[in-house]
Write a protein that holds these residues in place. Structure first.
Motif, short mmCIF file in Angstrom:
data_model
loop_
_atom_site.label_atom_id
_atom_site.label_comp_id
_atom_site.label_asym_id
_atom_site.label_seq_id
_atom_site.Cartn_x
_atom_site.Cartn_y
_atom_site.Cartn_z
N UNK A 49 0.81 -1.21 0.00
CA UNK A 49 0.00 0.00 0.00
C UNK A 49 0.85 1.27 0.00
N UNK A 50 1.96 1.24 0.69
CA UNK A 50 2.86 2.39 0.68
C UNK A 50 3.47 2.57 -0.71
N UNK A 51 3.76 1.46 -1.40
CA UNK A 51 4.31 1.56 -2.75
C UNK A 51 3.31 2.20 -3.71
N UNK A 52 2.02 1.87 -3.55
CA UNK A 52 0.99 2.52 -4.36
C UNK A 52 0.96 4.01 -4.04
N UNK A 53 1.06 4.34 -2.76
CA UNK A 53 1.05 5.74 -2.34
C UNK A 53 2.24 6.50 -2.91
N UNK A 54 3.39 5.86 -2.95
CA UNK A 54 4.59 6.52 -3.49
C UNK A 54 4.41 6.79 -4.99
N UNK A 55 3.80 5.86 -5.70
CA UNK A 55 3.56 6.10 -7.11
C UNK A 55 2.55 7.25 -7.29
N UNK A 56 1.54 7.30 -6.43
CA UNK A 56 0.57 8.40 -6.50
C UNK A 56 1.28 9.75 -6.27
N UNK A 57 2.22 9.77 -5.32
CA UNK A 57 2.97 11.00 -5.07
C UNK A 57 3.79 11.39 -6.30
N UNK A 58 4.40 10.41 -6.94
CA UNK A 58 5.19 10.68 -8.15
C UNK A 58 4.32 11.19 -9.28
N UNK A 59 3.06 10.77 -9.31
CA UNK A 59 2.13 11.23 -10.35
C UNK A 59 1.70 12.68 -10.13
N UNK A 60 1.84 13.16 -8.91
CA UNK A 60 1.49 14.54 -8.63
C UNK A 60 0.44 14.76 -7.56
N UNK A 61 -0.03 13.69 -6.91
CA UNK A 61 -0.98 13.87 -5.81
C UNK A 61 -0.27 14.54 -4.64
N UNK A 62 -0.96 15.45 -4.00
CA UNK A 62 -0.38 16.24 -2.91
C UNK A 62 -0.61 15.59 -1.54
N UNK A 63 -1.54 14.68 -1.48
CA UNK A 63 -1.87 14.05 -0.20
C UNK A 63 -2.33 12.62 -0.46
N UNK A 64 -2.00 11.74 0.46
CA UNK A 64 -2.46 10.35 0.41
C UNK A 64 -3.46 10.17 1.52
N UNK A 65 -4.67 9.75 1.14
CA UNK A 65 -5.70 9.50 2.14
C UNK A 65 -5.96 8.00 2.22
N UNK A 66 -5.64 7.42 3.37
CA UNK A 66 -5.84 6.00 3.58
C UNK A 66 -7.22 5.76 4.19
N UNK A 67 -7.95 4.82 3.60
CA UNK A 67 -9.28 4.46 4.10
C UNK A 67 -9.27 2.97 4.48
N UNK A 68 -10.25 2.57 5.27
CA UNK A 68 -10.32 1.20 5.78
C UNK A 68 -9.00 0.80 6.43
N UNK A 69 -8.53 1.69 7.29
CA UNK A 69 -7.31 1.43 8.06
C UNK A 69 -7.75 0.75 9.35
N UNK A 70 -8.13 -0.51 9.21
CA UNK A 70 -8.70 -1.24 10.35
C UNK A 70 -8.91 -2.70 9.99
N UNK A 71 -9.22 -3.46 11.01
CA UNK A 71 -9.68 -4.83 10.83
C UNK A 71 -11.17 -4.79 10.45
N UNK A 72 -11.68 -5.90 9.93
CA UNK A 72 -13.09 -5.97 9.56
C UNK A 72 -13.96 -5.84 10.81
N UNK A 73 -15.12 -5.21 10.65
CA UNK A 73 -16.07 -5.15 11.75
C UNK A 73 -16.48 -6.57 12.15
N UNK A 74 -16.49 -6.84 13.44
CA UNK A 74 -16.83 -8.17 13.92
C UNK A 74 -15.67 -9.15 13.91
N UNK A 75 -14.49 -8.71 13.48
CA UNK A 75 -13.33 -9.61 13.40
C UNK A 75 -13.01 -10.23 14.75
N UNK A 76 -13.18 -9.42 15.82
CA UNK A 76 -12.79 -9.92 17.15
C UNK A 76 -13.53 -11.18 17.55
N UNK A 77 -14.72 -11.40 16.97
CA UNK A 77 -15.50 -12.59 17.29
C UNK A 77 -14.94 -13.84 16.61
#
Length: 401
Positions: free
Chosen positions: A196-224
């Motif tokens: 995921x960081x490698x994808x972000x680095x390519x996005x930065x090289x393309x010209x994106x100014x910010x990387x927004x990470x989503x679903x930075x978590x385990x699945x809901x209910x995973x603990x069960x």
């Protein structure tokens, strides 16, 4: 924080928020350029010293002090690469909105444009939802749009099915999926982090100014299911430590490239203790990002939140209550320089699934109420969410910069 970070703090004392200009974007261009160069130099030097530890965040230095106050919209890769982009750009050209969050790795896990990066293709799958990524970046620049790359991290059916060993499997070796048919990959896995960081680095090289990470978590209910599923674990680290340390690692790698790192997080995470089940600790994540983006859609709060019988029908009350809780949570970070920019996701869609009498049709009045609630709490950055990318055109987004 340890002595190393204290010493680094002394070397960058000029970055104290109290002494920084209120509106960096309007500062002397030479001053801003010098500050940016100094920040990136310091971040590069800092990078090799960072030891990933959820309880010991490195000194936070802004990799982009000239960034504008972001007021943006979400765009799917289909919209960004298709005819709707004309309409979205027209909206930004003619309102106070100035930013676009674009899917670069989507909710299924597809990389949304054609990439020649073989390291990425070993792990993931690229699609041409955005037919010409370079042309898109040029168009965004021409329209003075601040571009943010959205990367869905641990919800990744594509990677899980291609590499079950990086996911969670049952006793038969089958990848576990949630009730919606989505598979998650393992937040303990360094391979998943690096991908995921490698994808972000390519996005930065393309010209994106910010990387927004989503679903930075385990699945809901995973603990069960955590005790019955098979997956690699990093010693006795908790789920919250795994997630927070991914964020810390990502920022360590990305900040020297001059891009900010932001993280989407459940809005209610600011109103409750750490969500250990899914591994989201609002405070720990906030200490390690430039921007925290709580998803505070009124429709996502149930009866009684912030004293509202039907939160969806009381957008001002709900958003203001969520911001009160957000700042209470951030007060737990004693060092104010470690606190992130607060940039909430707000609602520009109608939640008819709540049922008759429990929702209202969203338009100008409801969007304006949310913006006013944030302004009354001193929050001047926000992002609008509508899954179909149809946004209210006449809301009070403020003047064009």
């Amino acid at each position: 924080m340890d002595i190393l970070w204290s010493l680094l703090a002394l070397t960058v004392s000029s970055h104290n928020p109290e002494s920084a200009p209120a509106e960096p974007i309007n500062a002397n261009p030479i001053t801003v350029a010098v500050e940016s160069a100094w920040n990136l130099s310091t971040l590069t030097a800092q990078k090799d010293s960072v030891v990933i530890d959820a309880d010991n965040p490195p000194i936070k230095i802004d990799p982009q002090p000239d960034a504008p106050k972001v007021k943006g919209i979400y765009a799917t890769a289909y919209s960004a690469g298709g005819a709707r982009m004309t309409e979205l750009l027209d909206l930004l050209d003619n309102t106070g909105l100035n930013s676009m969050v674009i899917d670069i790795k989507d909710d299924l896990g597809y990389i949304t444009y054609k990439t020649e990066n073989q390291e990425l293709l070993k792990m993931g799958t690229a699609q041409k939802f955005i037919p010409d990524i370079d042309a898109l970046m040029t168009k965004l620049k021409d329209h003075n749009v601040y571009p943010i790359a959205r990367i869905v991290v641990f919800k990744d059916t594509v990677l899980a099915e291609n590499h079950p060993e990086l996911s969670f499997t049952d006793s038969s070796g089958k990848v576990w999926k949630n009730g919606g048919g989505d598979a998650f990959v393992n937040p303990y896995s360094k391979e998943v982090w690096d991908y995921n960081v490698a994808i972000a680095k390519e996005a930065a090289a393309l010209g994106f100014k910010e990387i927004q990470f989503d679903y930075v978590r385990f699945a809901e209910g995973f603990e069960k299911r955590a005790d019955t599923l098979k997956y690699e674990k990093d010693g006795d680290k908790s789920r919250t430590e795994a997630v927070s340390e991914f964020v810390q690692y990502a920022r360590k790698e990305l900040a020297p490239l001059g891009v900010r790192v932001s993280v989407d997080i459940f809005g209610y995470a600011a109103s409750v203790p750490a969500a250990d089940g899914i591994g989201q600790d609002f405070t720990k994540i906030s200490e390690n990002v430039d921007v925290i983006a709580p998803m505070v859609y009124p429709s996502h709060y149930s009866t009684g939140w912030f004293g509202a019988k039907d939160p969806d029908k009381e957008p001002y009350v709900t958003i203001k209550g969520s911001m009160v809780d957000t700042f209470k949570k951030l007060d737990e970070i004693e060092d104010e320089s470690q606190r992130p920019i607060v940039r909430p996701w707000i609602q520009d869609f109608t939640a008819s699934w709540l049922g008759s009498g429990h929702y209202t049709k969203y338009g100008k009045a409801e969007v304006d109420a949310q913006i006013k609630a944030m302004a009354d709490m001193g929050v001047d950055e926000y992002l609008l969410w509508n899954a179909s990318n149809r946004y209210t055109k006449d809301a009070n987004y403020g003047p064009k910069d």
